[in-house]
Design a protein around this motif. Structure first.
Motif, PDB file in Angstrom:
ATOM      1  N   GLY A   1       0.819  -1.214   0.000  1.00  0.00           N
ATOM      2  CA  GLY A   1       0.000   0.000   0.000  1.00  0.00           C
ATOM      3  C   GLY A   1       0.849   1.258   0.000  1.00  0.00           C
ATOM      4  N   GLU A   2       1.908   1.241   0.798  1.00  0.00           N
ATOM      5  CA  GLU A   2       2.805   2.398   0.837  1.00  0.00           C
ATOM      6  C   GLU A   2       3.562   2.564  -0.472  1.00  0.00           C
ATOM      7  OE1 GLU A   2       5.204   2.288   4.352  1.00  0.00           O
ATOM      8  OE2 GLU A   2       3.452   1.953   5.615  1.00  0.00           O
ATOM      9  N   LEU A   3       3.882   1.446  -1.120  1.00  0.00           N
ATOM     10  CA  LEU A   3       4.546   1.508  -2.415  1.00  0.00           C
ATOM     11  C   LEU A   3       3.627   2.165  -3.450  1.00  0.00           C
ATOM     12  CD1 LEU A   3       6.923   0.751  -4.258  1.00  0.00           C
ATOM     13  CD2 LEU A   3       5.788  -1.436  -4.630  1.00  0.00           C
TER      14      LEU A   3
ATOM     15  N   SER B   1      16.626   1.554   0.097  1.00  0.00           N
ATOM     16  CA  SER B   1      17.016   2.958   0.201  1.00  0.00           C
ATOM     17  C   SER B   1      18.520   3.014  -0.006  1.00  0.00           C
ATOM     18  CB  SER B   1      16.613   3.515   1.555  1.00  0.00           C
ATOM     19  OG  SER B   1      16.875   4.888   1.618  1.00  0.00           O
ATOM     20  N   MET B   2      19.096   4.173   0.267  1.00  0.00           N
ATOM     21  CA  MET B   2      20.533   4.315   0.097  1.00  0.00           C
ATOM     22  C   MET B   2      21.228   3.450   1.131  1.00  0.00           C
ATOM     23  SD  MET B   2      20.866   8.309  -0.816  1.00  0.00           S
ATOM     24  CE  MET B   2      22.565   8.338  -0.397  1.00  0.00           C
TER      25      MET B   2
ATOM     26  N   LEU C   1       8.285   8.418   2.369  1.00  0.00           N
ATOM     27  CA  LEU C   1       8.086   6.994   2.092  1.00  0.00           C
ATOM     28  C   LEU C   1       9.351   6.368   1.500  1.00  0.00           C
ATOM     29  CD1 LEU C   1       4.455   6.896   0.675  1.00  0.00           C
ATOM     30  CD2 LEU C   1       5.258   6.018   2.859  1.00  0.00           C
ATOM     31  N   GLY C   2      10.023   7.072   0.619  1.00  0.00           N
ATOM     32  CA  GLY C   2      11.203   6.506  -0.041  1.00  0.00           C
ATOM     33  C   GLY C   2      12.391   6.333   0.872  1.00  0.00           C
ATOM     34  N   PHE C   3      12.644   7.306   1.730  1.00  0.00           N
ATOM     35  CA  PHE C   3      13.835   7.243   2.575  1.00  0.00           C
ATOM     36  C   PHE C   3      13.603   6.552   3.917  1.00  0.00           C
ATOM     37  CE2 PHE C   3      15.630  10.945   0.129  1.00  0.00           C
ATOM     38  CZ  PHE C   3      16.708  10.246  -0.361  1.00  0.00           C
TER      39      PHE C   3
ATOM     40  N   ILE D   1       2.068   7.002  -6.698  1.00  0.00           N
ATOM     41  CA  ILE D   1       1.124   8.078  -7.020  1.00  0.00           C
ATOM     42  C   ILE D   1       1.715   9.434  -6.646  1.00  0.00           C
ATOM     43  CG2 ILE D   1      -1.134   9.049  -6.426  1.00  0.00           C
ATOM     44  CD1 ILE D   1      -2.098   6.093  -6.154  1.00  0.00           C
ATOM     45  N   ALA D   2       2.373   9.515  -5.501  1.00  0.00           N
ATOM     46  CA  ALA D   2       2.995  10.781  -5.085  1.00  0.00           C
ATOM     47  C   ALA D   2       4.110  11.183  -6.042  1.00  0.00           C
ATOM     48  CB  ALA D   2       3.531  10.666  -3.659  1.00  0.00           C
TER      49      ALA D   2
END
Length: 122
Positions: free
Chosen positions: A67-69, A121-122, A113-115, A74-75
């Motif tokens: 769901g977060e993905l 992530s990195m 959400l990405g980091f 969308i973001a």
């Protein structure tokens, strides 16, 4: 691929700011930078799509953050649309304040959400 994605959206934000300033000055360089930014959108979409493919390779039953993905996807698309609309409105000398607000909100969602939430992530 994560580094390519981060580099491409950082370049996109830099190009957005410079093109915005050039449009405000009435310079033709704004149009050129806007076209370069559109090419950068393709790089952002490609690297983001590859990251989504990496997430999907984990598998649906084992991946609890699906769901977060989807929200991040969308973001991310919302960020690109807001960037484009800012420059289109600015080139026509119309106010783009609402799109700046949308850009900030969508970018905050995508970055958080990405980091901080998603595992690659990195």
């Amino acid at each position: 691929m994560t580094h390519l994605h981060i580099t491409s959206w950082a370049l996109g934000l830099i190009l957005l700011i410079i093109a915005f300033v050039m449009y405000k000055k009435g310079s033709k360089a704004g149009k050129i930078l806007h076209m370069i930014l559109r090419l950068d959108y393709l790089l952002i979409l490609y690297s983001g799509g590859d990251l989504i493919a990496e997430y999907m390779s984990i598998g649906f039953p084992e991946f609890p953050l699906l769901g977060e993905l989807i929200v991040k996807l969308i973001a991310g698309l919302w960020v690109i649309v807001a960037m484009e609309m800012i420059l289109v409105k600015t080139s026509k000398s119309k106010p783009a304040t609402s799109y700046w607000v949308q850009l900030i909100i969508a970018a905050a969602i995508a970055i958080i959400l990405g980091f901080f939430r998603l595992p690659i992530s990195m």
